[in-house]
Motif scaffolding. Sequence first.
Motif, mmCIF file in Angstrom:
data_model
loop_
_atom_site.group_PDB
_atom_site.id
_atom_site.type_symbol
_atom_site.label_atom_id
_atom_site.label_comp_id
_atom_site.label_asym_id
_atom_site.label_seq_id
_atom_site.Cartn_x
_atom_site.Cartn_y
_atom_site.Cartn_z
ATOM 1 N N LEU A 40 -9.182 4.310 -2.754
ATOM 2 C CA LEU A 40 -7.877 3.790 -3.172
ATOM 3 C C LEU A 40 -7.178 3.167 -1.956
ATOM 4 C CD1 LEU A 40 -6.571 6.762 -5.353
ATOM 5 C CD2 LEU A 40 -7.150 4.472 -6.190
ATOM 6 N N PRO A 41 -6.368 2.125 -2.186
ATOM 7 C CA PRO A 41 -5.599 1.555 -1.074
ATOM 8 C C PRO A 41 -4.716 2.628 -0.437
ATOM 9 C CG PRO A 41 -5.492 0.135 -3.004
ATOM 10 C CD PRO A 41 -6.128 1.412 -3.456
ATOM 11 N N LEU A 42 -4.488 2.494 0.846
ATOM 12 C CA LEU A 42 -3.706 3.493 1.563
ATOM 13 C C LEU A 42 -2.298 3.620 0.986
ATOM 14 C CD1 LEU A 42 -3.828 5.477 3.891
ATOM 15 C CD2 LEU A 42 -3.011 3.661 5.415
ATOM 16 N N THR A 43 -1.684 2.484 0.584
ATOM 17 C CA THR A 43 -0.333 2.548 0.016
ATOM 18 C C THR A 43 -0.327 3.315 -1.302
ATOM 19 O OG1 THR A 43 -0.724 0.373 -0.984
ATOM 20 C CG2 THR A 43 0.456 0.434 1.122
ATOM 21 N N THR A 44 -1.349 3.067 -2.130
ATOM 22 C CA THR A 44 -1.456 3.793 -3.406
ATOM 23 C C THR A 44 -1.685 5.279 -3.155
ATOM 24 O OG1 THR A 44 -2.403 1.845 -4.478
ATOM 25 C CG2 THR A 44 -2.724 3.954 -5.571
ATOM 26 N N THR A 45 -2.559 5.576 -2.212
ATOM 27 C CA THR A 45 -2.840 6.975 -1.867
ATOM 28 C C THR A 45 -1.577 7.671 -1.386
ATOM 29 O OG1 THR A 45 -5.091 6.349 -1.219
ATOM 30 C CG2 THR A 45 -4.278 8.484 -0.460
ATOM 31 N N HIS A 46 -0.805 6.968 -0.559
ATOM 32 C CA HIS A 46 0.427 7.542 -0.027
ATOM 33 C C HIS A 46 1.401 7.897 -1.154
ATOM 34 C CE1 HIS A 46 4.474 7.475 1.793
ATOM 35 N NE2 HIS A 46 3.861 8.004 2.835
ATOM 36 N N ARG A 47 1.516 7.020 -2.132
ATOM 37 C CA ARG A 47 2.428 7.254 -3.245
ATOM 38 C C ARG A 47 1.971 8.445 -4.093
ATOM 39 N NH1 ARG A 47 1.871 2.807 -5.350
ATOM 40 N NH2 ARG A 47 0.560 3.281 -7.155
ATOM 41 N N ILE A 48 0.679 8.482 -4.419
ATOM 42 C CA ILE A 48 0.159 9.552 -5.275
ATOM 43 C C ILE A 48 0.218 10.891 -4.550
ATOM 44 C CG2 ILE A 48 -1.928 10.432 -6.392
ATOM 45 C CD1 ILE A 48 -2.664 7.532 -7.019
ATOM 46 N N VAL A 49 -0.180 10.896 -3.295
ATOM 47 C CA VAL A 49 -0.122 12.138 -2.516
ATOM 48 C C VAL A 49 1.316 12.639 -2.414
ATOM 49 C CG1 VAL A 49 -0.406 13.092 -0.189
ATOM 50 C CG2 VAL A 49 -2.249 11.753 -1.223
ATOM 51 N N GLY A 50 2.263 11.720 -2.266
ATOM 52 C CA GLY A 50 3.673 12.113 -2.227
ATOM 53 C C GLY A 50 4.115 12.773 -3.512
ATOM 54 N N ASP A 51 3.715 12.198 -4.650
ATOM 55 C CA ASP A 51 4.067 12.779 -5.952
ATOM 56 C C ASP A 51 3.436 14.159 -6.124
ATOM 57 O OD1 ASP A 51 5.540 10.553 -6.588
ATOM 58 O OD2 ASP A 51 3.950 9.606 -7.772
ATOM 59 N N LEU A 52 2.161 14.297 -5.743
ATOM 60 C CA LEU A 52 1.466 15.574 -5.888
ATOM 61 C C LEU A 52 2.053 16.634 -4.965
ATOM 62 C CD1 LEU A 52 -2.216 14.283 -6.145
ATOM 63 C CD2 LEU A 52 -0.867 15.313 -7.976
#
Length: 266
Positions: A40-52
């Motif tokens: 996954l793109p780093l920006t997408t990963t950052h967003r999902i990890v933040g939500d989790l």
Amino acid sequence: MFHTCRVGTSVAARMFAVLGAFSAQTPLLTLSEISRRTELPLTTTHRIVGDLTATGALERGVDGRYRIGLWLWEVASLAPRSVGLRESALPFLEDLYEATRHHVQLAVLDGPEVVFLERISGRNAVHVFTRVGGRLPAHATGVGLVLLAHADRDLQEQVIAGPLKGFTEHTITDGAVLRRVLAAVRRDGHAISDRQIELISMSVAAPVFGPDDAVVAALSVVVPHGEHDPMALVPTVRAAARGVSRALGAPVTLPRSVRRVSWQGD
């Protein structure tokens, strides 16, 4: 094994991919490592990890690395196959451990694999790869052979058709051999898995029956290879399994000849 994500997959799929990036071997990951493992793109990963992380599904350490959070454990503990089963089985697993002083395990079948719901271990017991929540191929474990022997016929044939992963030279990797072993397990009411995962250990397993007299789980004791007569352990293991079955409401007093198995293919 971690899961990659294709472009255009749902948000839920991406979240599961992030969670699937963690394993027993890699319980701590940086954001970049999660991104690389999931593709996954780093920006997408950052967003999902933040939500989790905000929900407690992930936790962030002081070093910036992430790990699975306790909230997921809370949710997993609600799984219907684990709640009553683990509670009912635990006293008998403890008794079996006291009688043997070796690893005692409880597992259920999930497709061609077994998932371990509980394990009681002694400090000086033989090394094992299993852990609570861990998985292993059913054909290579004592509990797996028991569960597979009483599984749906289609699943049995799928596993028998292979491929069957080998761990040692003693692992069952031939479908014809596996078919004969499963027939013997149904006939004898127990399974002995000798040096299939590691050369230093063997396990003795027996089925646990539910209220409808179907096999819902299996329990086993794992001992060092060469130090015990497996047949001497069979009565103790089967007695523990009967105790769990009785606690679950299984009609364990029925004669063996009228007990139901999943299919008659022998």
